[in-house]
Design an enzyme around this catalytic site. Structure first.
Site, PDB file in Angstrom:
ATOM      1  N   LYS A   9     -38.036   7.780 -16.768  1.00 24.43           N
ATOM      2  CA  LYS A   9     -37.650   8.896 -17.626  1.00 24.43           C
ATOM      3  C   LYS A   9     -36.235   8.669 -18.197  1.00 24.43           C
ATOM      4  O   LYS A   9     -35.514   7.778 -17.741  1.00 24.43           O
ATOM      5  CB  LYS A   9     -37.722  10.193 -16.804  1.00 24.43           C
ATOM      6  CG  LYS A   9     -39.145  10.547 -16.339  1.00 24.43           C
ATOM      7  CD  LYS A   9     -39.136  11.839 -15.518  1.00 24.43           C
ATOM      8  CE  LYS A   9     -40.533  12.240 -15.073  1.00 24.43           C
ATOM      9  NZ  LYS A   9     -40.507  13.519 -14.303  1.00 24.43           N
ATOM     10  N   PHE A  57     -41.093  26.045 -16.608  1.00 22.83           N
ATOM     11  CA  PHE A  57     -40.184  24.936 -16.908  1.00 22.83           C
ATOM     12  C   PHE A  57     -40.694  24.022 -18.018  1.00 22.83           C
ATOM     13  O   PHE A  57     -40.072  23.000 -18.315  1.00 22.83           O
ATOM     14  CB  PHE A  57     -39.928  24.122 -15.628  1.00 22.83           C
ATOM     15  CG  PHE A  57     -41.178  23.551 -14.988  1.00 22.83           C
ATOM     16  CD1 PHE A  57     -41.757  22.371 -15.440  1.00 22.83           C
ATOM     17  CD2 PHE A  57     -41.786  24.218 -13.921  1.00 22.83           C
ATOM     18  CE1 PHE A  57     -42.901  21.850 -14.851  1.00 22.83           C
ATOM     19  CE2 PHE A  57     -42.927  23.697 -13.314  1.00 22.83           C
ATOM     20  CZ  PHE A  57     -43.496  22.513 -13.786  1.00 22.83           C
ATOM     21  N   ARG A  85     -47.252   6.467  -6.180  1.00 20.24           N
ATOM     22  CA  ARG A  85     -46.668   7.777  -5.862  1.00 20.24           C
ATOM     23  C   ARG A  85     -45.822   7.722  -4.589  1.00 20.24           C
ATOM     24  O   ARG A  85     -44.820   8.410  -4.480  1.00 20.24           O
ATOM     25  CB  ARG A  85     -47.731   8.872  -5.819  1.00 20.24           C
ATOM     26  CG  ARG A  85     -48.151   9.256  -7.247  1.00 20.24           C
ATOM     27  CD  ARG A  85     -49.031  10.463  -7.321  1.00 20.24           C
ATOM     28  NE  ARG A  85     -48.399  11.729  -7.050  1.00 20.24           N
ATOM     29  CZ  ARG A  85     -47.840  12.534  -7.960  1.00 20.24           C
ATOM     30  NH1 ARG A  85     -47.769  12.168  -9.228  1.00 20.24           N
ATOM     31  NH2 ARG A  85     -47.348  13.698  -7.612  1.00 20.24           N
ATOM     32  N   THR A  91     -41.855  15.098  -5.538  1.00 20.60           N
ATOM     33  CA  THR A  91     -41.384  15.620  -6.828  1.00 20.60           C
ATOM     34  C   THR A  91     -39.928  16.091  -6.764  1.00 20.60           C
ATOM     35  O   THR A  91     -39.150  15.864  -7.686  1.00 20.60           O
ATOM     36  CB  THR A  91     -42.308  16.780  -7.276  1.00 20.60           C
ATOM     37  OG1 THR A  91     -43.654  16.292  -7.282  1.00 20.60           O
ATOM     38  CG2 THR A  91     -41.946  17.274  -8.667  1.00 20.60           C
ATOM     39  N   ARG A 102     -37.094   8.375  -5.864  1.00 16.31           N
ATOM     40  CA  ARG A 102     -36.428   9.680  -5.983  1.00 16.31           C
ATOM     41  C   ARG A 102     -35.530   9.961  -4.780  1.00 16.31           C
ATOM     42  O   ARG A 102     -34.473  10.571  -4.912  1.00 16.31           O
ATOM     43  CB  ARG A 102     -37.481  10.777  -6.147  1.00 16.31           C
ATOM     44  CG  ARG A 102     -38.162  10.748  -7.532  1.00 16.31           C
ATOM     45  CD  ARG A 102     -39.391  11.631  -7.545  1.00 16.31           C
ATOM     46  NE  ARG A 102     -39.993  11.778  -8.862  1.00 16.31           N
ATOM     47  CZ  ARG A 102     -41.206  12.292  -9.071  1.00 16.31           C
ATOM     48  NH1 ARG A 102     -41.943  12.687  -8.045  1.00 16.31           N
ATOM     49  NH2 ARG A 102     -41.683  12.393 -10.303  1.00 16.31           N
ATOM     50  N   ASN A 112     -35.723  13.774 -12.093  1.00 14.95           N
ATOM     51  CA  ASN A 112     -36.334  13.018 -10.989  1.00 14.95           C
ATOM     52  C   ASN A 112     -36.817  11.613 -11.359  1.00 14.95           C
ATOM     53  O   ASN A 112     -37.640  11.024 -10.670  1.00 14.95           O
ATOM     54  CB  ASN A 112     -37.408  13.862 -10.290  1.00 14.95           C
ATOM     55  CG  ASN A 112     -38.584  14.166 -11.172  1.00 14.95           C
ATOM     56  OD1 ASN A 112     -38.621  13.736 -12.330  1.00 14.95           O
ATOM     57  ND2 ASN A 112     -39.564  14.892 -10.650  1.00 14.95           N
ATOM     58  N   GLU A 126     -53.898   8.725 -19.016  1.00 17.39           N
ATOM     59  CA  GLU A 126     -52.495   8.628 -19.438  1.00 17.39           C
ATOM     60  C   GLU A 126     -52.176   7.228 -19.974  1.00 17.39           C
ATOM     61  O   GLU A 126     -51.415   7.090 -20.930  1.00 17.39           O
ATOM     62  CB  GLU A 126     -51.569   8.975 -18.260  1.00 17.39           C
ATOM     63  CG  GLU A 126     -51.679  10.443 -17.856  1.00 17.39           C
ATOM     64  CD  GLU A 126     -50.844  10.797 -16.628  1.00 17.39           C
ATOM     65  OE1 GLU A 126     -50.214   9.901 -16.035  1.00 17.39           O
ATOM     66  OE2 GLU A 126     -50.814  11.988 -16.267  1.00 17.39           O
TER      67      GLU A 126
HETATM   68  P1  IDP Z   1     -44.777  14.860 -10.369  1.00 17.08           P
HETATM   69  O1  IDP Z   1     -43.910  14.272 -11.464  1.00 17.08           O
HETATM   70  O2  IDP Z   1     -44.233  14.533  -9.014  1.00 17.08           O
HETATM   71  O3  IDP Z   1     -46.230  14.515 -10.522  1.00 17.08           O
HETATM   72  P2  IDP Z   1     -45.468  17.535 -11.346  1.00 17.08           P
HETATM   73  O4  IDP Z   1     -45.715  18.712 -10.470  1.00 17.08           O
HETATM   74  O5  IDP Z   1     -46.638  16.912 -12.020  1.00 17.08           O
HETATM   75  O6  IDP Z   1     -44.639  16.455 -10.487  1.00 17.08           O
HETATM   76  O7  IDP Z   1     -44.424  17.996 -12.434  1.00 17.08           O
HETATM   77  C1  IDP Z   1     -44.167  17.184 -13.563  1.00 17.08           C
HETATM   78  C2  IDP Z   1     -42.674  17.123 -13.809  1.00 17.08           C
HETATM   79  O8  IDP Z   1     -42.217  18.430 -14.187  1.00 17.08           O
HETATM   80  C3  IDP Z   1     -41.831  16.780 -12.573  1.00 17.08           C
HETATM   81  O9  IDP Z   1     -41.734  15.399 -12.347  1.00 17.08           O
HETATM   82  C4  IDP Z   1     -40.494  17.380 -12.946  1.00 17.08           C
HETATM   83  O10 IDP Z   1     -39.788  16.520 -13.871  1.00 17.08           O
HETATM   84  C5  IDP Z   1     -40.900  18.632 -13.693  1.00 17.08           C
HETATM   85  N1  IDP Z   1     -40.948  19.811 -12.807  1.00 17.08           N
HETATM   86  C6  IDP Z   1     -41.895  20.115 -11.913  1.00 17.08           C
HETATM   87  N2  IDP Z   1     -41.622  21.279 -11.282  1.00 17.08           N
HETATM   88  C7  IDP Z   1     -40.453  21.710 -11.814  1.00 17.08           C
HETATM   89  C8  IDP Z   1     -39.626  22.856 -11.577  1.00 17.08           C
HETATM   90  O11 IDP Z   1     -39.914  23.720 -10.756  1.00 17.08           O
HETATM   91  N3  IDP Z   1     -38.481  22.934 -12.331  1.00 17.08           N
HETATM   92  C9  IDP Z   1     -38.128  21.997 -13.253  1.00 17.08           C
HETATM   93  N4  IDP Z   1     -38.873  20.899 -13.511  1.00 17.08           N
HETATM   94  C10 IDP Z   1     -40.019  20.758 -12.795  1.00 17.08           C
HETATM   95 MG    MG Z   2     -47.562  15.057 -12.031  1.00 18.83          MG
END
Ligand code: IDP
Ligand code: MG
Length: 149
Positions: A9, A57, A85, A91, A102, A112, A126
């Site tokens: 990212k 978000f 993963r 996350t 991370r 992250n 994807e």
């Molecule tokens: P992942 O990237 O670990 O699969 P996901 O739940 O799919 O996590 O969320 C996608 C992305 O959205 C996360 O990597 C993070 O950048 C962002 N994100 C997820 N939850 C939050 C939150 O509560 N606040 C701000 N950003 C979030």
């Molecule tokens: Mg995800």
């Protein structure tokens, strides 16, 4: 054989962590089959994060992922999705295990560093969203039999 879409990212790119992050997947034993350095536009970001559309978000997430260039990659392997993963970590970076990307480099969920597909189906979807078939490379790795029995 599974595929996973990995993104370094914009924070990972700006912090000079691309090489470090690529090296972790490479050393793990995943096989790189596609890579490009791109600026995501809003339309691609909306499609990539469509499942999060209703989340509070979402707008911040789209701003974050389009705030600078990303390194997009497709990595292949047996159980590539789960392997990637675990290399990425949880996350929320403060909850991510030390040794994960991370867990070693992150402090906040909104910064992250890396994306990794969450299922084999999404790995394929994807990968197809970011890469045309001709941009993916089929190749034999000389070390294959030392990584997989
Ligand atoms: P992942 O990237 O670990 O699969 P996901 O739940 O799919 O996590 O969320 C996608 C992305 O959205 C996360 O990597 C993070 O950048 C962002 N994100 C997820 N939850 C939050 C939150 O509560 N606040 C701000 N950003 C979030
Ligand atoms: Mg995800």
């Amino acid at each position: 054989m599974e595929r996973t879409l990995i993104l370094v990212k914009p924070d990972g790119v700006q912090r000079g962590l691309m090489g470090e992050i690529v090296g972790r997947f490479e050393r793990r034993g995943l096989k790189l089959i596609g890579m490009k350095f791109i600026q995501m536009d809003e339309s691609l970001a909306n499609r990539h994060y469509a499942v999060h559309k209703e989340r509070p978000f979402f707008n911040d997430l789209v701003s974050y992922i389009t705030s600078g260039p990303v390194l997009a990659m497709v990595w292949e392997g047996n159980e590539a999705v789960a392997a990637a993963r675990s290399t990425i970590g949880a996350t929320k970076p403060v909850e991510a295990a030390p040794g994960s990307i991370r867990g070693d480099f992150g402090m906040e969920i909104g910064r992250n560093l890396v994306h990794g597909s969450d299922s084999p189906e999404n790995g394929v979807k994807e990968s197809n969203l970011f890469f045309k078939p001709e941009e993916l490379v089929s190749w034999s790795r000389a070390t294959e039999s030392w990584i997989c029995e």
